[in-house]
Design a protein around this motif. Structure first.
Motif, PDB file in Angstrom:
ATOM      1  N   ASN A  47       0.817  -1.214   0.000  1.00  8.76           N
ATOM      2  CA  ASN A  47       0.000   0.000   0.000  1.00  8.76           C
ATOM      3  C   ASN A  47       0.851   1.264   0.000  1.00  8.76           C
ATOM      4  N   ALA A  52      -8.714   7.809  -4.636  1.00 10.58           N
ATOM      5  CA  ALA A  52      -7.468   8.227  -5.278  1.00 10.58           C
ATOM      6  C   ALA A  52      -7.434   7.813  -6.742  1.00 10.58           C
ATOM      7  N   GLY A  53      -7.915   6.606  -7.041  1.00 12.02           N
ATOM      8  CA  GLY A  53      -7.926   6.138  -8.429  1.00 12.02           C
ATOM      9  C   GLY A  53      -8.842   6.974  -9.309  1.00 12.02           C
ATOM     10  N   ARG A  81      -8.764   3.574  -2.226  1.00 12.15           N
ATOM     11  CA  ARG A  81      -8.520   3.045  -3.574  1.00 12.15           C
ATOM     12  C   ARG A  81      -9.429   3.699  -4.610  1.00 12.15           C
ATOM     13  N   ALA A  95       2.506   6.339  -6.983  1.00 13.52           N
ATOM     14  CA  ALA A  95       1.441   7.174  -7.550  1.00 13.52           C
ATOM     15  C   ALA A  95       1.768   8.652  -7.392  1.00 13.52           C
ATOM     16  N   VAL A 128      -3.026  -0.596  -4.272  1.00 15.83           N
ATOM     17  CA  VAL A 128      -3.624  -0.175  -3.005  1.00 15.83           C
ATOM     18  C   VAL A 128      -4.804  -1.065  -2.653  1.00 15.83           C
ATOM     19  N   SER A 157      -7.289  12.930  -4.972  1.00 14.55           N
ATOM     20  CA  SER A 157      -6.222  11.935  -4.954  1.00 14.55           C
ATOM     21  C   SER A 157      -5.222  12.153  -3.823  1.00 14.55           C
ATOM     22  N   SER A 192      -0.624   6.754 -12.763  1.00 10.48           N
ATOM     23  CA  SER A 192      -0.712   6.829 -11.308  1.00 10.48           C
ATOM     24  C   SER A 192      -2.035   6.254 -10.819  1.00 10.48           C
ATOM     25  N   VAL A 204      -2.686   2.902  -8.364  1.00 11.35           N
ATOM     26  CA  VAL A 204      -3.564   2.893  -7.189  1.00 11.35           C
ATOM     27  C   VAL A 204      -4.525   1.708  -7.261  1.00 11.35           C
ATOM     28  N   LEU A 250      -3.938   9.392  -0.750  1.00 12.39           N
ATOM     29  CA  LEU A 250      -2.565   8.923  -0.920  1.00 12.39           C
ATOM     30  C   LEU A 250      -1.711   9.264   0.297  1.00 12.39           C
ATOM     31  N   SER A 253       1.315   4.094  -2.933  1.00 19.58           N
ATOM     32  CA  SER A 253       1.089   5.518  -2.691  1.00 19.58           C
ATOM     33  C   SER A 253       2.278   6.352  -3.164  1.00 19.58           C
TER      34      SER A 253
END
Length: 498
Positions: free
Chosen positions: A281, A349-350, A346, A288, A480, A390, A472, A476, A394, A285
């Motif tokens: 994880n 941020a994704g 997840r 990313a 993640v 994001s 990035s 994720v 992160l 991060s």
């Protein structure tokens, strides 16, 4: 500032033996906040001035990116070492050293007669910022011992870090337009000196216990490796990717970075404990953040030139043109803080990364006479909203499962990877830009072709920026796995710089 530190400062950070709060802690916070604002401002204030500095000092297109990358490379590459220096040398002492050094470096840059001295001064600014920023954060941590007050203090710190970039864009525009681009650097001198004088009687000293151990071989190899990589990209912009110098620099950078990993694996006091970065994880991060920085930082460089050289904006108008971006990040970061415990890192941020990549891709539609409202503003808002969504998760994921002794390093790595990614991305995409411009002019001629070649360079760079940010998001989604409960129970430690 005394040479010896009262041993009470280790157990009683505020320096008060009976454990009562430092009565001047809020005044100390104001002083520390000014220093943090100066560091954050310097990352954005110079962006607006780059076209004027390039013209004044006759800097080539390939080399102009050093005004950004010299600072971010030194800052990001030395940030972890700066944190160690602050802990063992003494946080107040490091804070004062950072302020005085930053003032000297800013003065050198402000009077620089040529590009070489300007780039060196920017690197020196970054080096002293790498000492100043973690010292400022540590001083807040040890000055505010009560949890609620500490949270309020970190809130002020975060607001300064978030809003400072927007202030820098406006201040940079005002100074460049009504004074000179040089004042974007010289303005730091009185601010740093006054802050240091104010801090001397107010800010209390503290330092970590134990033997001071610095990973100088690690710091030297990683910084040299990153500089060689950026310089390789710069040479490629002028002489091509197959040039022996380009290849030599790129191979040398790989060797140095591999050596850095070997040193960290064997060191008893590593600059970067590999256990921090290799957990799935946390590693996701950091990767990313690196890719996001690579795509995002270059956008400011190219949009600045687009505003001023293509659309004919003044420096001040260019600064205001970036304000929607700052506003979008502030709004979306607040929203992300509310959504994170509900949807998890997840998805948040994704999705934010994909949204920002879409916004970057839309910039491909700009032209010689595009409307800001119709073509640039929607992209700015999409990118900024995506970045805000994001960044918050992160930063939280970076601390998942980390031990208390590694929390500072893990938190600082979020900022370090963003800065390093930004430096590498700016250098690489500046080379992509130069290659696209040259390629377009081979087949097109005339005054309009020269102007259109700039658009070709910008849009090509934006495409690659969108690719980096999209990657990035993929990182994720793939790496993640932390759930909502994991991150909601994590007490985030602010990064060492804004």
């Amino acid at each position: 500032m005394t040479e010896t530190v009262d041993r009470r400062t280790v157990a009683d950070p505020a320096g008060v033996a009976d454990g009562t709060p430092d009565p001047r802690r809020w005044l100390a916070l104001c002083i520390i906040a000014v220093a943090q604002l100066m560091v954050v401002l310097d990352a954005s204030i110079v962006n607006i001035a780059i076209p004027h500095a390039q013209s004044s000092l006759h800097i080539s297109t390939a080399n102009r990116q050093w005004m950004v990358t010299a600072y971010t490379l030194a800052f990001g590459g030395l940030l972890l070492l700066g944190g160690r220096i602050a802990d063992y040398l003494g946080r107040k002492r490091a804070f004062m050293l950072g302020l005085f050094g930053f003032a000297v470096a800013s003065a050198l840059g402000g009077v620089a007669p040529n590009a070489g001295l300007l780039f060196a001064a920017r690197a020196l600014q970054g080096a002293f910022a790498a000492v100043l920023a973690p010292a400022a954060l540590s001083l807040i941590t040890v000055t505010f011992t009560e949890s609620k007050e500490r949270a309020r203090a970190f809130g002020v710190y975060g607001a300064i870090s978030g809003g400072g970039a927007a202030i820098g864009l406006i201040v940079g525009g005002i100074l460049t337009e009504y004074a000179s681009w040089r004042w974007c650097l010289l303005v730091n001198v009185p601010i740093a000196l006054v802050t240091a004088i104010a801090a001397a009687p107010v800010v209390r000293e503290s330092k970590a216990s134990g033997e001071a151990r610095y990973d100088l071989p690690g710091a030297l190899t990683v910084t040299a490796g990153l500089v060689a990589l950026v310089y390789g990209f710069t040479v490629a912009a002028e002489d091509g990717w197959s040039d022996p110098r380009t290849l030599g620099l790129l191979v040398g950078s790989v060797v140095l970075l591999v050596l850095f990993v070997v040193i960290e694996a064997r060191s008893s006091a590593p600059l970067l404990p590999l256990r921090v970065a290799l957990e799935r994880n946390r590693g996701g991060s950091f990767l990313a953040c690196l890719l996001t920085g690579a795509g995002l930082f270059s956008m400011f460089l190219f949009l600045t030139y687009y505003f001023q050289q293509t659309l004919g904006y003044s420096a001040l108008k260019s600064g205001f043109a970036f304000l929607p971006f700052s506003g979008g990040i502030i709004v979306s970061a607040g929203l992300a803080s509310q959504l994170l415990p509900r949807v998890g890192p997840r998805i948040l941020a994704g999705s934010g990364g994909l949204l920002a990549a879409l916004g970057m891709a839309l910039l491909v539609g700009i032209g010689l006479d595009s409307s800001f409202v119709a073509h640039v503003l929607p992209s700015e808002l999409l990118i900024s909203f995506g970045m805000g969504l994001s960044f918050v998760p992160l930063s939280s994921v970076a601390l998942v499962g980390v031990g208390a002794h590694d929390a500072g390093v893990a938190s600082a790595l979020v900022n370090t990877t963003q800065q390093v990614g930004g430096a590498l991305g700016t250098a690489l995409l500046n080379t992509v830009y130069a290659t696209a411009v040259t390629g377009y002019l081979v087949d097109h001629h005339g005054p309009r072709a020269v102007a259109q070649s700039q658009i070709e360079g910008y849009t090509t760079a934006f495409i690659w920026g969108a690719v980096f940010i999209a990657l990035s998001a993929i990182v994720v989604f793939v790496l993640v796995t932390a759930g909502r409960d994991t991150t909601s129970n994590t007490e985030a430690v602010p990064a060492h710089a804004g």
